[in-house]
Design an enzyme around this catalytic site. Structure first.
Site, PDB file in Angstrom:
ATOM      1  N   ASP A  43       4.721 -33.111  -7.599  1.00  0.00           N
ATOM      2  CA  ASP A  43       5.904 -33.327  -6.817  1.00  0.00           C
ATOM      3  C   ASP A  43       5.559 -33.193  -5.461  1.00  0.00           C
ATOM      4  OD1 ASP A  43       7.821 -33.813  -8.917  1.00  0.00           O
ATOM      5  OD2 ASP A  43       8.176 -31.619  -9.122  1.00  0.00           O
ATOM      6  N   ASP A  60      11.187 -39.350  -9.958  1.00  0.00           N
ATOM      7  CA  ASP A  60      12.592 -38.603  -9.804  1.00  0.00           C
ATOM      8  C   ASP A  60      13.425 -39.374  -9.412  1.00  0.00           C
ATOM      9  OD1 ASP A  60      11.441 -36.525 -11.472  1.00  0.00           O
ATOM     10  OD2 ASP A  60      10.545 -35.375  -9.596  1.00  0.00           O
TER      11      ASP A  60
END
Length: 205
Positions: free
Chosen positions: A155, A174
């Site tokens: 991330d 995401d």
């Protein structure tokens, strides 16, 4: 091949490529993982091979800097997520977490493909699902590649409020999943069967 499947493949593959490319750039620019690996082959091997042990900060790759995009609001910062979206289930033991995510990811792929196959591809009302399902599929596969390669997801997008409150870090995959689910919610309202349509269908049967 029906046009709708070309859309499914192109959107899903586009999301996967963009997701993996941005993660490669993040590892290259924000960590030391590629510092002693000058060639692309060496870098890809390092990124998709077994990661080094976790360090004192809990990260497998050493972070070297972050990039402020909007000071006090948004930055690019390397993060690792062994759990699901927003860190869910990250506290589960690896021998439980790994098989669980494999089953969930593969189940999602099967369900999305099956649901997509039920669409005619010709009804204008289906456009929300025709775009939403490929986005969810591409996002799910993008993160699944990470889990297969190194058992954690990379991330790097971090929204925060003056460092006093922060949204959990996320990535392109995401984002695609969130947008795709949003389109599917719109689809649920657009193609919702009205009482008149339901009555007509019952009389026709």
């Amino acid at each position: 091949m029906p046009r709708k499947y070309l859309l499914l493949l192109s959107v899903a593959l586009g999301v996967i490529v963009l997701d993996q490319w941005t993660k490669y750039l993040v590892v290259r620019e924000l960590t030391t993982r590629f510092d002693d690996r000058p060639t692309l082959g060496e870098r890809l091997s390092a990124m998709y091979g077994d990661p080094p042990p976790q360090g004192y900060d809990g990260l497998h790759y050493r972070s070297k800097r972050h990039i402020e995009i909007l000071p006090s609001f948004f930055r690019l910062r390397y993060a690792e997520n062994p759990g699901a979206a927003w860190g869910l289930f990250r506290s589960l033991p690896p021998h439980i977490r790994g098989p669980l995510f494999h089953v969930v990811s593969l189940g999602a792929v099967v369900f999305i493909t099956w649901y997509f196959s039920k669409l005619s591809g010709k009804d204008p009302k289906e456009r929300w699902a025709l775009w939403g399902l490929p986005l969810v599929l591409g996002g799910a596969l993008g993160n699944y590649i990470d889990r297969i390669a190194r058992a954690f997801v990379i991330d790097f997008l971090e929204a925060h409020w003056y460092d006093k409150a922060a949204w959990p870090s996320f990535n392109v995959a995401d984002s695609a999943i969130v947008v795709g689910v949003g389109l599917l919610l719109v689809d649920a309202f657009v193609r919702k069967e009205t009482p008149e349509e339901r009555k007509s269908a019952e009389l026709g049967s």
